[in-house]
Design an enzyme around this catalytic site. Structure first.
Site, PDB file in Angstrom:
ATOM      1  N   CYS A 111       0.777  -1.225  -0.137  1.00  8.94           N
ATOM      2  CA  CYS A 111       0.074  -0.023  -0.106  1.00  8.94           C
ATOM      3  C   CYS A 111       0.931   1.215  -0.013  1.00  8.94           C
ATOM      4  O   CYS A 111       0.327   2.490  -0.073  1.00  8.94           O
ATOM      5  CB  CYS A 111      -1.031   0.006   1.316  1.00  8.94           C
ATOM      6  SG  CYS A 111      -1.845  -1.289   0.980  1.00  8.94           S
ATOM      7  N   HIS A 247      -3.427   6.878   1.191  1.00 11.26           N
ATOM      8  CA  HIS A 247      -3.671   5.743   0.918  1.00 11.26           C
ATOM      9  C   HIS A 247      -5.383   5.476   1.437  1.00 11.26           C
ATOM     10  O   HIS A 247      -5.428   5.441   2.666  1.00 11.26           O
ATOM     11  CB  HIS A 247      -2.727   4.759   1.421  1.00 11.26           C
ATOM     12  CG  HIS A 247      -3.198   3.183   1.350  1.00 11.26           C
ATOM     13  ND1 HIS A 247      -3.856   2.680   0.461  1.00 11.26           N
ATOM     14  CD2 HIS A 247      -3.262   2.198   2.196  1.00 11.26           C
ATOM     15  CE1 HIS A 247      -4.346   1.530   0.488  1.00 11.26           C
ATOM     16  NE2 HIS A 247      -3.836   1.306   1.587  1.00 11.26           N
ATOM     17  N   ASN A 277     -10.312  -0.899  -0.233  1.00  9.06           N
ATOM     18  CA  ASN A 277      -8.533  -0.743  -0.103  1.00  9.06           C
ATOM     19  C   ASN A 277      -8.122  -1.118  -1.444  1.00  9.06           C
ATOM     20  O   ASN A 277      -8.180  -2.531  -1.202  1.00  9.06           O
ATOM     21  CB  ASN A 277      -8.107  -1.058   1.258  1.00  9.06           C
ATOM     22  CG  ASN A 277      -6.695  -1.153   1.322  1.00  9.06           C
ATOM     23  OD1 ASN A 277      -5.811  -0.867   0.109  1.00  9.06           O
ATOM     24  ND2 ASN A 277      -5.979  -1.529   2.426  1.00  9.06           N
TER      25      ASN A 277
HETATM   26  N1  ACO Z   1     -18.028  -7.956  11.074  1.00 11.76           N
HETATM   27  C1  ACO Z   1     -18.577  -8.227  12.373  1.00 11.76           C
HETATM   28  N2  ACO Z   1     -17.617  -8.265  13.490  1.00 11.76           N
HETATM   29  C2  ACO Z   1     -16.506  -8.380  13.092  1.00 11.76           C
HETATM   30  C3  ACO Z   1     -15.625  -8.156  11.698  1.00 11.76           C
HETATM   31  C4  ACO Z   1     -16.829  -8.025  10.668  1.00 11.76           C
HETATM   32  N3  ACO Z   1     -16.524  -8.102   9.340  1.00 11.76           N
HETATM   33  N4  ACO Z   1     -14.575  -8.369  11.899  1.00 11.76           N
HETATM   34  C5  ACO Z   1     -14.330  -8.345  13.018  1.00 11.76           C
HETATM   35  N5  ACO Z   1     -15.279  -8.475  13.749  1.00 11.76           N
HETATM   36  C6  ACO Z   1     -15.479  -8.602  15.296  1.00 11.76           C
HETATM   37  C7  ACO Z   1     -14.344  -9.198  16.003  1.00 11.76           C
HETATM   38  O1  ACO Z   1     -14.451 -10.759  15.763  1.00 11.76           O
HETATM   39  C8  ACO Z   1     -14.374  -8.873  17.370  1.00 11.76           C
HETATM   40  O2  ACO Z   1     -15.365  -9.441  18.120  1.00 11.76           O
HETATM   41  P1  ACO Z   1     -15.403  -9.956  19.574  1.00 11.76           P
HETATM   42  O3  ACO Z   1     -15.003  -8.596  20.292  1.00 11.76           O
HETATM   43  O4  ACO Z   1     -16.344 -10.772  19.936  1.00 11.76           O
HETATM   44  O5  ACO Z   1     -13.926 -10.541  19.635  1.00 11.76           O
HETATM   45  C9  ACO Z   1     -14.928  -7.547  17.071  1.00 11.76           C
HETATM   46  O6  ACO Z   1     -15.607  -7.379  15.725  1.00 11.76           O
HETATM   47  C10 ACO Z   1     -13.701  -6.415  17.185  1.00 11.76           C
HETATM   48  O7  ACO Z   1     -12.828  -6.771  16.441  1.00 11.76           O
HETATM   49  P2  ACO Z   1     -11.552  -5.892  16.001  1.00 11.76           P
HETATM   50  O8  ACO Z   1     -10.598  -6.830  15.197  1.00 11.76           O
HETATM   51  O9  ACO Z   1     -11.182  -5.286  17.333  1.00 11.76           O
HETATM   52  O10 ACO Z   1     -12.378  -4.810  15.196  1.00 11.76           O
HETATM   53  P3  ACO Z   1     -11.627  -3.373  14.772  1.00 11.76           P
HETATM   54  O11 ACO Z   1     -12.394  -2.367  15.330  1.00 11.76           O
HETATM   55  O12 ACO Z   1     -10.282  -3.190  14.886  1.00 11.76           O
HETATM   56  O13 ACO Z   1     -12.079  -3.450  13.313  1.00 11.76           O
HETATM   57  C11 ACO Z   1     -10.704  -3.530  11.352  1.00 11.76           C
HETATM   58  C12 ACO Z   1     -11.286  -4.297  12.489  1.00 11.76           C
HETATM   59  C13 ACO Z   1     -11.826  -2.804  10.568  1.00 11.76           C
HETATM   60  C14 ACO Z   1      -9.955  -4.554  10.244  1.00 11.76           C
HETATM   61  C15 ACO Z   1      -9.758  -2.397  11.831  1.00 11.76           C
HETATM   62  O14 ACO Z   1      -8.980  -3.406  12.658  1.00 11.76           O
HETATM   63  C16 ACO Z   1      -8.867  -2.064  10.712  1.00 11.76           C
HETATM   64  O15 ACO Z   1      -9.430  -1.203  10.033  1.00 11.76           O
HETATM   65  N6  ACO Z   1      -7.470  -2.000  10.779  1.00 11.76           N
HETATM   66  C17 ACO Z   1      -6.664  -1.505   9.618  1.00 11.76           C
HETATM   67  C18 ACO Z   1      -6.918  -2.395   8.446  1.00 11.76           C
HETATM   68  C19 ACO Z   1      -6.335  -1.757   7.648  1.00 11.76           C
HETATM   69  O16 ACO Z   1      -6.726  -0.508   7.249  1.00 11.76           O
HETATM   70  N7  ACO Z   1      -5.628  -2.588   6.849  1.00 11.76           N
HETATM   71  C20 ACO Z   1      -4.831  -2.134   5.435  1.00 11.76           C
HETATM   72  C21 ACO Z   1      -3.965  -0.962   5.866  1.00 11.76           C
HETATM   73  S1  ACO Z   1      -2.490  -1.589   5.040  1.00 11.76           S
HETATM   74  C22 ACO Z   1      -2.900  -2.112   3.588  1.00 11.76           C
HETATM   75  O17 ACO Z   1      -3.530  -1.095   2.889  1.00 11.76           O
HETATM   76  C23 ACO Z   1      -2.434  -3.391   3.048  1.00 11.76           C
END
Ligand code: ACO
Length: 321
Positions: A111, A247, A277
């Site tokens: 990215c 990005h 993304n």
């Molecule tokens: N739908 C519903 N629930 C979900 C989902 C989903 N798609 N995904 C995770 N959950 C649940 C988890 O299981 C967890 O449940 P629990 O509390 O019962 O264990 C809860 O939601 C919270 O999970 P987290 O992983 O803490 O959720 P978070 O708020 O961190 O959101 C996300 C997850 C969206 C992936 C976030 O961490 C994020 O955006 N991270 C950055 C990712 C990113 O942008 N990556 C790309 C950058 S690098 C590149 O571009 C290659």
């Protein structure tokens, strides 16, 4: 001597997958995805490939810049998802464009790829080695997405963004780039081009795996630092910046960066709601949209900033053509 962008182009597959379609594959909901990421839809390849999207985006960028294929003497394609290993995607683009005078190579920086391709072309142009460069980010991330993993499949999309750059007299702004291989485990994907028996190819390691929270924390800390660093390095005040083109990974990341920089969110354009993304394609696609709808104006100072697997991150300043 410097390099300026004189044309942009992009391509997005016509098939659009909305959040409800994803909710039919994994346990999630439109509301959850929108709230946590800002993504509503993503474009997904059907007949397209990384090569075909790169070619289309490149043709549109050349048309936009009024540049002929044979004038291009450098083609850099940034991708982590090419449908070809050999020849490289950049050579495939060369063939399609008839850019027979170009030196061509691919780069893999996930990215951060578009920013690093821009910096690489800029170094060649300002150094006098080439006069006209084509930089392209093209990704078929749907091929690397584990459609059973709700933590990642909600995020990604396919597409390509391209820019033509010309060498020009003028001030060259120095970029800021960083890498931290020690944190590589936060975002991984094993190559399928190994001596692994076919039945293991469906194992999750052969698809993108991500520690979402680690990537999130890294991005919201390191991107503002890189932006401040690049502005300081070039003696530019934040007030002079018209746009921060980041990005497009997640709306919450972009909002957090704006807050940490103490800059208005209006300076941070987003299209991730439509595309998800698209890794190294995202900045190129957004630049092209903004050029076409005339938000980008001559003389504006713009920051582009990327971050992603590696881990890698960086920011560059440019003055719009
Ligand atoms: N739908 C519903 N629930 C979900 C989902 C989903 N798609 N995904 C995770 N959950 C649940 C988890 O299981 C967890 O449940 P629990 O509390 O019962 O264990 C809860 O939601 C919270 O999970 P987290 O992983 O803490 O959720 P978070 O708020 O961190 O959101 C996300 C997850 C969206 C992936 C976030 O961490 C994020 O955006 N991270 C950055 C990712 C990113 O942008 N990556 C790309 C950058 S690098 C590149 O571009 C290659």
């Amino acid at each position: 001597m410097t390099g300026i962008i004189c044309g942009t182009g992009s391509y997005a597959p016509s098939y659009i997958m909305d959040n409800n379609e994803i909710a039919s594959m994994v346990e999630t909901s439109d509301e959850w995805i929108r709230e946590r990421t800002g993504v509503a839809t993503r474009h997904i390849i059907k007949d397209e490939t990384t090569v075909s999207m790169a070619c289309e985006a490149a043709k549109r960028a050349l048309d936009d810049g009024g540049v002929k294929g044979e004038e291009v003497d450098l083609i850099i394609v940034s991708t982590i998802s090419s449908n070809v290993i050999l020849p490289c995607t950049a050579c495939e683009v060369q063939k399609e464009l008839g850019a027979m005078n170009a030196t061509c190579f691919d780069m893999s920086a996930a990215c951060s790829g578009f920013v690093l391709a821009y910096n690489t072309a800029l170094a060649y142009l300002s150094g006098g080695m080439y006069k006209t460069a084509l930089i392209i980010g093209s990704e078929s991330l749907s091929n690397l997405t584990n459609w059973k993993d709700r933590g990642t499949c909600i995020l990604f999309g396919d597409g390509a963004g391209a820019a033509v750059m010309r060498a020009k007299e003028g001030r060259m702004y120095l970029p800021v780039t960083h890498s931290d291989g020690m944190k590589g485990k936060a975002l991984t994907c094993l190559s399928r081009h190994t001596k692994v028996s076919p039945e293991h190819m469906t194992d999750p390691e052969y698809y993108m795996q991500m520690d979402g929270q680690a990537v999130f924390k890294f991005a919201v800390k390191k991107v503002p630092e890189a932006v401040n660093e690049v502005l300081e390095k070039n003696h530019i005040d934040k007030k002079e910046i018209a746009w921060y083109i980041m990005h497009q990974a997640n709306r919450r990341i972009v909002e957090a960066v704006a807050k940490r920089l103490d800059e208005p969110i209006e300076k941070f354009p987003m299209n991730l709601q439509e595309y998800g993304n698209t890794s190294s394609a995202s900045i190129g696609i957004l630049l092209d949209e903004m050029k076409r709808d005339k938000r980008l104006k001559s003389g504006q100072k713009i920051v582009i900033a990327g971050f992603g697997a590696g881990l890698t991150w960086g920011a560059s300043v440019m003055e719009w053509m």
